[in-house]
Write a protein that holds these residues in place. Structure first.
Motif, mmCIF file in Angstrom:
data_model
loop_
_atom_site.group_PDB
_atom_site.id
_atom_site.type_symbol
_atom_site.label_atom_id
_atom_site.label_comp_id
_atom_site.label_asym_id
_atom_site.label_seq_id
_atom_site.Cartn_x
_atom_site.Cartn_y
_atom_site.Cartn_z
ATOM 1 N N PHE A 54 0.784 -1.128 -0.128
ATOM 2 C CA PHE A 54 -0.190 -0.050 0.010
ATOM 3 C C PHE A 54 0.941 1.291 -0.070
ATOM 4 N N GLY A 55 1.844 1.176 1.012
ATOM 5 C CA GLY A 55 2.625 2.589 0.903
ATOM 6 C C GLY A 55 3.316 2.747 -0.367
ATOM 7 N N THR A 56 3.802 1.736 -1.098
ATOM 8 C CA THR A 56 4.878 1.752 -2.426
ATOM 9 C C THR A 56 3.786 2.376 -3.327
ATOM 10 N N ALA A 57 2.538 1.767 -3.423
ATOM 11 C CA ALA A 57 1.537 2.552 -4.276
ATOM 12 C C ALA A 57 1.388 3.910 -4.101
ATOM 13 N N LEU A 58 1.397 4.106 -2.864
ATOM 14 C CA LEU A 58 1.132 5.636 -2.220
ATOM 15 C C LEU A 58 2.290 6.502 -2.862
ATOM 16 N N ILE A 59 3.447 5.944 -2.549
ATOM 17 C CA ILE A 59 4.706 6.937 -2.779
ATOM 18 C C ILE A 59 4.710 6.991 -4.508
#
Lengths: 250, 222, 222, 148
Positions: D17-22
């Protein structure tokens, strides 16, 4: 994490084995470095043609570019060695990383100072706060931080691990630093050499440069192995093989 | 997540019982900003020009100043040991400590910053950019700083070393943080800048807790 | 339950102990003896996973501890030199946090435990207002709360008066008789059957060892 | 070991999720022009802000350089081959500055659309060549471009 590695990998973990292997390889790298560097420097400084715009001042490229390449390769090497040291608990990898740090820092200083000397005639300024220069300066700070961290720990194994963590954090940050300063200010020219593109120079200019880069790598390997061997002896001074080594050789 | 919650609450309680930890960075922030009109020039135009950079540098230094004590007390009184010998996750606890550290420094710095912006004649259009960039940028500073603090917590002279380790890593945040405020002052859109600061925050939020935990374990086992 | 094989520790080029072997079963008490600096604390810290200056293996329930650290930590209560007590928090707040960290601190309520250590009425006093002995009692109140099978206690009786020592001794004896295990550094004699008490004297170990390679593994006699 | 697996799942999910957000945030940021670098076409079109310190990059148009004989004041046209912008500057120009050369100027646009530079930097590219070749190439291709 348990990943099976080939046999030589585990042999590398043995200090004695790596000490011997490096002792065998060192003279060859030293010889290669000497030949390549002398050829490259004589060719580059005396026989390569001058540049149509910059005249002779561009010749500093033969010192500047290889040291800049080495400065960055060295950091990558330290990061890889750090990972190997942390994951497989390999002492030798940590020692390699530690021995590489001052060499990388020196290379960065050479790249920065030759860059300044080159910048004065071409850009009209010793120093500009440009992306490439700034990120190299930050790289130098990272090197200094890592070296300071190594020496701050009285226990060498702890120092190794701490510096590895910092190296890994630094390596994650390097693309971000590069990106951030690139958006912030740009002047420095793009890379002279890339793997994918033909060099944008005639062969009589880039061949000596390539020789210099290779020479730098050999020199780097030579110095790195020499430093690693000394550090190995120092850390293993109580173990049997070092004692045997010291008593055997008169 | 329950544990994270409890850790944040405990740290905030400790900060409230020991208010100097909260007040010192804020006072430092205020004082550093006050020095510039005295040293550079009290002229409104000059100050407005350099205000984004000054405020961001001061916020960065104030955060750094408070970093040294982040794990020091816990290390000295054995609290960290107790966490390491407990089945709870050290990374989660580190995250909790950093969050409460941010609430008691970066967050308050952001709230205080408009006052300083007025003192430095920063145009009022830049206020949202200033507060926004500090709110999104300072968590990254706390997270990265905590890695440095964790690496040096067991060392006798860790304080100076932290700056050397951490400042190079702070540079991207500083560049984009100050650029956001500059863009805001010129009435340019700031969403792109804020998005980048946000990306950096998420990135460090994902990775830093693990690095902090590894560094803390190392410092304790040394 | 807890088995240690070939444990060797070296600190600053000095061998503290080498090739230490012992195992501890339910209902056993292990006393570590030795002069100051003989490595008692280091040995306990190694067992708790708080020190990395060792070679050798530690097994818990026949499995390598490093392979199942959370399981092992779940069963372990460690009370070290530094108690992990926050001076700014009250006795109750401190113990509540300990319960957060160690789920097995559940034998009785905090009030009961504080009564047992003679701190009735001091629940809401911040720990900095307590004497050194009282602070030590707060930390030892954990023993009353604990239902951990394994206790590791480093000099548990320092700064405690005679009556307190007797009570703690009785508590440890009770813990061991109920099938618990206890490792501690103290010279006190415990009122336990001889076969359940083991002693390791690190001074004797250090004298018998000249070099790591030549010494046969040293087995601790019952 | 369900709690452990659950914990691992949470961490994995958070990372994804974090990578997608970044990635999303960076993509969004890339769409905005945040480094205040403008081409001459953008400036002529009026996309660049007035009164802001911006940067303009391009080639110095051949024959456009005018030096004030009594001062260090110079003016020249910068082009991206489509549109030209007039740049005024007072100060010493870098050695590499010449007509046909790529430059980056920092400064502000005035109300007449003239770029008042406070800094002129010669951007030298990654191409190096001996003078003879440069000469022959120049003869072969008489353009404003010095780049081969």
């Amino acid at each position: 994490m348990n990943i099976k590695m080939p046999k030589w990998f585990y042999q590398l973990a043995s200090p004695k084995w790596s000490y011997d292997i490096m002792g065998m390889l060192m003279p060859w790298f030293g010889l290669a470095a000497l030949l390549l560097l002398v050829t490259g420097i004589v060719w580059g400084l005396m026989f390569a043609p001058p540049d149509y715009q910059q005249g002779n001042s561009y010749r500093i490229i033969y010192i500047h570019v290889p040291s800049a390449i080495l400065a960055q390769s060295c950091f990558m090497l330290m990061a890889v060695a750090g990972i190997i040291g942390m994951v497989w608990k390999m002492k030798v990898a940590h020692i390699v990383a530690k021995s590489a740090a001052p060499i990388g820092a020196s290379m960065t200083i050479i790249a920065l100072s030759t860059g300044a000397i080159w910048g004065k005639p071409t850009w009209g300024a010793w120093w500009v706060w440009d992306a490439r220069l700034t990120s190299m300066l930050i790289l130098l700070f990272l090197y200094l931080g890592i070296i300071a961290l190594y020496s701050a720990f009285s226990n060498k194994a702890s120092g190794d691990q701490a510096a590895s963590i910092l190296t890994l954090v630094g390596v994650v940050n390097i693309p971000i630093i590069k990106y951030s300063v690139e958006w912030w200010n740009t002047l420095h020219q793009p890379a002279s050499f890339t793997l994918t593109k033909k060099p944008a120079m005639p062969p009589e200019m880039w061949v000596p440069l390539l020789i210099m880069v290779l020479g730098y790598y050999c020199f780097f390997a030579y110095v790195l192995m020499a430093r690693t061997r000394i550090e190995l002896l120092e850390r293993e001074h109580k173990s049997g093989w070092v004692t045997a080594l010291l008593t055997d050789t008169p | 997540m329950n544990f994270l919650n409890a850790a944040i609450k405990r740290e905030l309680l400790l900060a409230l019982r020991n208010r100097s930890e909260i007040i010192n960075p804020l006072a430092f922030f205020l004082l550093v900003i006050t020095l510039f009109p005295l040293a550079v020039s009290p002229e409104a135009k000059v100050l407005a020009n350099i205000a984004p950079g000054i405020i961001w540098v001061a916020a960065l230094l104030a955060t750094l100043l408070s970093m040294d004590s982040l794990f020091k007390n816990d290390y000295d009184d054995g609290s960290l040991e107790q966490i390491v010998v407990s089945p709870q996750s050290l990374a989660l606890l580190a995250l909790g400590k950093v969050i409460s550290h941010w609430l008691s420094t970066g967050f308050l710095l952001a709230l205080l910053s408009p006052v300083l912006a007025v003192m430095l004649f920063l145009p009022s259009e830049a206020m949202p950019a200033l507060v926004g960039s500090l709110l999104i940028g300072t968590p990254t500073l706390s997270l990265i700083g905590a890695i440095g603090a964790a690496l040096t917590v067991g060392l006798r002279k860790g304080g100076v070393l932290i700056s050397l380790l951490v400042l190079p890593l702070y540079i991207p945040v500083l560049i984009f943080g100050a650029a956001t405020v500059q863009a805001g002052a010129l009435n340019l859109p700031i969403s792109g800048h804020l998005a980048l600061l946000g990306a950096m925050m998420v990135f460090t939020l994902l990775l830093a807790p693990f690095a902090i935990a590894a560094a803390l374990k190392l410092s304790i086992r040394n | 339950m807890l088995t240690v094989t070939n444990l060797t520790s070296e600190r600053d080029d000095r061998i503290l102990f080498a090739n230490l072997n012992f195992s501890l079963h339910a209902g056993d008490l292990l006393q570590i003896e030795g002069q100051n600096g003989s490595g008692k604390t280091t040995l306990l810290r190694i067992l708790c996973g708080l020190s990395s200056h060792f070679s050798g293996k530690i097994y818990w329930q026949n499995q390598d501890v490093s392979q199942q650290l959370p399981n092992f930590l779940q069963a372990l209560l460690y009370v070290g030199h530094h108690a992990g007590i926050k001076a700014a928090l009250t006795a109750e707040e401190n113990l509540r946090w300990m319960q957060r960290l160690h789920p097995l601190l559940n034998r009785c309520t905090i009030t009961e435990a504080l009564n047992q250590v003679g701190l009735y009425g001091y629940e809401d006093v911040p720990c900095y207002a307590l004497s050194a002995g009282q602070q030590r009692r707060v930390s030892l109140a954990r023993l009353y709360l604990s239902s951990h099978p394994l206790w590791i206690l480093d000099e548990p009786f320092t700064a405690i008066d005679k009556k307190g020592v007797l009570e703690k001794e009785a508590l440890i004896v009770k813990h061991v008789q109920q099938g618990g295990m206890c490792i501690l550094t103290t010279h006190h004699d415990f009122d336990l059957p001889k076969q359940t008490i083991r002693r390791i004297n690190l001074d004797q170990l250090a004298h018998t060892i000249t070099s790591v390679d030549t010494t046969p593994s040293y087995l601790v006699s019952v | 070991m369900t709690p452990k697996r659950k914990q691992r799942m949470t961490i994995a999910l958070l990372i994804v999720f974090g990578t997608a957000l970044i990635v999303g945030l960076v993509m969004y940021a890339l769409k905005q022009n945040i480094n205040l670098f403008y081409s001459t076409t953008q400036i002529v079109k009026g996309e660049a802000p007035k009164d802001a310190r911006i940067r303009v990059g391009g080639m110095v148009l051949k024959g456009s350089l005018q030096r004030d004989p009594n001062s260090l004041h110079v003016s020249f046209l910068v082009t991206d081959t489509a549109e030209n912008v007039k740049v005024e500057y007072t100060g010493i120009l870098p050695d590499l500055f010449r007509e046909g050369q790529g430059i980056i100027a920092q400064g502000k646009l005035d109300t007449q659309g003239v770029f008042q530079a406070d800094e002129v930097l010669a951007k030298h590219d990654e191409n190096y060549m001996p003078p003879e070749i440069a000469e022959s190439m120049k003869n072969a291709k008489p353009t404003t471009e010095a780049k081969p």
